[in-house]
Scaffold this active site. Structure first.
Site, PDB file in Angstrom:
ATOM      1  N   ALA A 136     -50.446  39.575 102.205  1.00  0.00           N
ATOM      2  CA  ALA A 136     -50.568  40.361 100.833  1.00  0.00           C
ATOM      3  C   ALA A 136     -50.074  41.502 100.929  1.00  0.00           C
ATOM      4  CB  ALA A 136     -52.215  40.387 100.631  1.00  0.00           C
ATOM      5  N   GLN A 171     -58.773  38.868  98.269  1.00  0.00           N
ATOM      6  CA  GLN A 171     -60.232  38.757  98.558  1.00  0.00           C
ATOM      7  C   GLN A 171     -60.750  37.836  97.628  1.00  0.00           C
ATOM      8  OE1 GLN A 171     -61.809  39.683 101.259  1.00  0.00           O
ATOM      9  NE2 GLN A 171     -60.188  41.182 102.138  1.00  0.00           N
ATOM     10  N   CYS A 185     -57.859  47.734 107.829  1.00  0.00           N
ATOM     11  CA  CYS A 185     -56.402  48.425 107.849  1.00  0.00           C
ATOM     12  C   CYS A 185     -56.651  49.907 107.861  1.00  0.00           C
ATOM     13  CB  CYS A 185     -55.798  48.140 106.585  1.00  0.00           C
ATOM     14  SG  CYS A 185     -55.713  46.172 106.103  1.00  0.00           S
TER      15      CYS A 185
END
Length: 449
Positions: A119, A227, A373
């Site tokens: 992604a 998600q 992240c």
């Protein structure tokens, strides 16, 4: 007992379990060293692994996905772009089957699916690619303050190139104000990028309504659906989405693979980020890794078949966890809208408890205090700050991730341990004691030495 308004030395009263101030560099360095030592110690211990409750960071691969991938790791190893022999034809057939499985999950045409490494790459391709292709006439991009870091960083790169980017605030429930969005679109706006389901607080944006606004204004809509894909029903046609980012390891597939949906009618044009052999409609040159593509396709196919069951089960487990914790502990806040959300992502703030301290105490449960992240930073989550959370509550947040393989026993154990350690940490906190005595902490003037 201290009267409200009295000055208190933070050096004396600030406990380890609560941080009302921004961490100084020295404290950050010490905390980082402590975390590294704890991590090394835990990895060296020959004990059972902790329970996994961090399904927003990644998901375990479904064994059925691995079964689908294995033949293409060992026997069918041809380059899918080799057109002169059976090895290539076999791999190409598998790749195109996977492409269709991804497309079917989101209601797209297989020709609109571009395989990527994940992604993050998909988001970079969509945002930078669209902005640069249309820059001769349109140099304005809109996004929100709660997007994934790779979206925000891509927008900052565009700003450095001379583009204008509008970062829309969200409401206190995490949802975007649609009137604000509509009024922010200008004739020179080329792209709007809004995440479908937030990775930290689980809020589900009204993408269908946003899509209709963008289509009526002649602006492309990109959504980071990492998600959301495989977890909630998605139709790119009904939603009027022009670009959609997908990740394999968020839906029980392999890491290192994802996809970008790029609409063909009305056509969306991108400037490619990398050059090469012109694979993937010329948008993403490089050999498609057949085993990973097959794994992504299998994960999408399984998710499509089991989505309704998974959603009902995850909802049940999420309600069980929240009710157990909130019925036993006061001063717990659920971050994000309670209704417009994906139930498997639960973000709770425990007042008067520092999130990092709670995470260390819950070492037998794998949890996080925000996005994987950005977890290297000890600053409070920018997502929580964007929804207006107080800094002390932002520091006290824990994200609970529930998924396909989570059991009732794991949920109950996590809730019990959480209740136990929150109570223990609060008992150690002078601030909690002051609150019990009726002191309003906001009326106290803190000093720092």
């Amino acid at each position: 007992m201290l009267s409200p308004g009295r000055t208190i030395s933070s050096r004396l009263l600030r406990p380890a379990s609560w941080l009302p101030f921004r961490l100084c560099p020295e404290r950050t360095a010490v905390n980082s060293m402590q975390k590294e030592l704890i991590k090394k110690h835990e990895l060296e211990k020959d004990e059972l692994r902790p329970l996994y409750m961090d399904f927003q960071a990644t998901t375990p691969m479904d064994p059925r996905v691995l079964d689908a991938m294995l033949p293409y790791q060992v026997n069918y190893y041809g380059n899918p772009h080799s057109r002169t022999h059976a090895y290539g034809w076999e791999s190409e057939t598998a790749m195109e089957t996977a492409r269709k499985q991804v497309a079917d999950l989101i209601g797209a045409d297989p020709r609109e699916i571009i395989f990527t490494s994940g992604a993050t790459e998909s988001n970079n391709m969509a945002i930078k690619g669209v902005a640069r292709f249309y820059q001769a006439k349109k140099r304005h991009v809109i996004t929100t303050q709660t997007e994934h870091k790779c979206v925000l960083d891509s927008c900052r790169i565009l700003e450095a190139e001379g583009f204008e980017v509008t970062y829309l605030p969200v409401q206190t429930n995490g949802l975007l104000d649609l009137q604000l969005l509509e009024s922010s679109i200008r004739p020179e706006t080329s792209l709007v990028s809004v995440m479908t389901v937030n990775n930290e607080i689980g809020v589900k944006q009204p993408i269908e309504e946003i899509g209709h606004i963008c289509r009526s204004k002649g602006v492309f809509l990109h959504t980071d659906a990492a998600q959301a894909v495989g977890k909630i029903p998605i139709s790119v046609s009904d939603w009027k989405v022009d670009l959609m980012s997908i990740s394999g390891h968020k839906i029980y597939g392999p890491k290192g693979v994802g996809a970008l949906y790029v609409r063909r009618r009305p056509r969306v044009r991108l400037e490619p980020l990398q050059s090469g052999g012109g694979q993937e409609r010329g948008l993403r040159s490089g050999t498609v890794p057949t085993p990973l593509a097959v794994g992504l396709g299998a994960a999408c196919s399984i998710s499509q078949k089991e989505m309704e069951y998974d959603h009902q089960r995850v909802s049940m487990l999420a309600n069980r966890l929240v009710q157990k914790i909130m019925s036993e502990i006061p001063d717990v806040v659920m971050n994000g809208d309670p209704e417009q959300r994906y139930p498997g992502c639960i973000n709770l703030s425990f007042a008067y408890v520092e999130g990092e301290s709670l995470l260390m105490a819950l070492k037998d449960v794998a949890l996080s205090s925000g996005s994987a992240c950005t977890s290297a930073s000890l600053e409070p989550s920018y997502v929580l700050r964007a929804i207006g959370a107080d800094e002390d509550l932002a520091h006290s947040s824990i994200r609970f991730g529930i998924g396909r393989f989570t059991t009732e026993q794991e949920v109950d154990y996590t809730a019990e341990k959480c209740i136990q350690h929150v109570r223990r940490l609060r008992e150690m906190s002078p601030l909690w004691e002051m609150v019990q005595e009726g002191i309003d902490l906001k009326s106290i003037k803190w000093t720092q030495h």
